[in-house]
Scaffold this active site. Structure first.
Site, short mmCIF file in Angstrom:
data_model
loop_
_atom_site.label_atom_id
_atom_site.label_comp_id
_atom_site.label_asym_id
_atom_site.label_seq_id
_atom_site.Cartn_x
_atom_site.Cartn_y
_atom_site.Cartn_z
CG ASP A 81 -2.11 0.83 1.15
OD1 ASP A 81 -2.40 1.34 0.06
OD2 ASP A 81 -2.81 0.98 2.18
CG HIS A 82 -0.97 4.84 0.40
ND1 HIS A 82 -1.38 5.69 -0.59
CD2 HIS A 82 -2.07 4.30 0.94
CE1 HIS A 82 -2.69 5.68 -0.63
NE2 HIS A 82 -3.15 4.84 0.28
CG ASP A 103 0.36 8.10 -2.64
OD1 ASP A 103 0.15 9.05 -3.43
OD2 ASP A 103 -0.15 8.03 -1.50
CG ASN A 237 -5.11 1.31 7.82
OD1 ASN A 237 -5.16 0.62 8.84
ND2 ASN A 237 -3.98 1.84 7.39
ZN LIG Z 1 -5.06 4.58 0.76
#
Ligand SMILES: [Zn+2]
Length: 284
Positions: A81-82, A103, A237
């Site tokens: 993620d990110h 990102d 999240n």
């Molecule tokens: Zn996100």
């Protein structure tokens, strides 16, 4: 359950107008909660680990936990993620992740394209099957309860369909995360509304799957409408983090020193959130 690739599960989700759940974890308790919830419902699931979460749990360690489930033929996938640098993309790609998010949402369009292209090139050269996702339109970077909508996020930063198309064509990404009224973290004063019409417009314009980030705090009705409008993966999240902390606080009140007893409270609370979200996303 017959194992397909993540790409195939996403295609199935698109056709069925449901979404695959993406849940962030920091440790094995989070992993246990997400995987048990998915198994109880018989749905595929994506484990997300941000840069910070990866540093804590360990890139190879989390990959090994996912492998253990895959060995048993259960469709659990792992996404970096990110990720803000090509260096960190490389680390996740080399560890054999199924997907990675580069990102550059905070950068200018041109800089974002440049960074994303570089990440795509490396990822595909190492693993042609890997799914690379990128974002256009800033939606904040928090996974906490925040007082207000973060600076730099407004209707103006929502993704325009023509920009999305241009960005995707120039970068060669596989999945796209637009800014459509979604915010990372949960806003104390109430979440802004999701722009369902914009999701529809982007979905009609681009041919790759769309991912909704920052869905913690948005109502079930809104998330349902977003999936109907063309979202194939939904990220959660903050809501899991909150549930975990509240559960562990309850666990600490027990007269117990066995971690598998006091931490179990945290796992149970996370499972409640994950199960409810999976039912919503998968229309169960
Ligand atoms: Zn996100």
């Amino acid at each position: 359950m017959n194992m397909k690739t993540l790409r195939e599960y996403i295609k199935d989700a698109e056709e069925k107008k449901v979404a695959i759940g993406h849940f962030n974890i920091s440790d094995s308790e989070g992993f246990k909660a997400v995987v048990e919830s998915a198994k109880e419902l018989g749905v595929p699931v994506i484990i997300g680990v941000s840069e910070g979460e990866r540093d804590f749990i360990g890139v190879d360690e989390v990959r090994a936990m996912v492998d253990a489930e895959r060995f048993k033929e259960y469709p659990v996938f792992i996404n970096a993620d990110h990720t803000y640098s090509v260096e960190k993309v490389k680390e996740a790609v080399d560890a054999g992740f199924d997907a990675v998010i580069i990102d550059g949402a905070k950068l200018s369009f041109e800089e974002n394209v440049k960074l994303t292209k570089e990440a795509v090139m490396y990822a595909k050269s190492k693993n042609p099957e890997i799914i690379v996702e990128a974002e256009l339109g800033f939606i904040g970077q928090s996974s906490k309860i925040i007082d207000a909508v973060p600076d730099g996020v407004s209707v103006e930063t929502e993704t325009k369909p023509e920009d999305a198309e241009k960005f995707i064509n120039e970068t060669g990404i596989d999945m796209f995360a637009p800014s459509v009224g979604n915010i990372h973290g949960m806003v104390k004063t109430g979440e802004p509304k999701l722009n369902i019409e914009l999701i529809k417009a982007i979905h009609e314009r681009v041919r790759i799957p769309l991912v909704l980030h920052g869905a913690s705090g948005n109502s079930d009705e809104e998330v349902r409408a977003a999936i109907g409008a063309g979202i194939s993966i939904v990220h959660i999240n903050t809501e899991i983090r909150l549930a975990y902390k509240q559960g562990v606080e309850e666990g600490m009140k027990l007269d117990e020193v066995a971690p598998y007893k006091f931490m179990a409270e945290g796992v149970e609370e996370m499972k409640k959130v994950v199960t409810a979200k999976l039912k919503l996303f998968n229309k169960i």
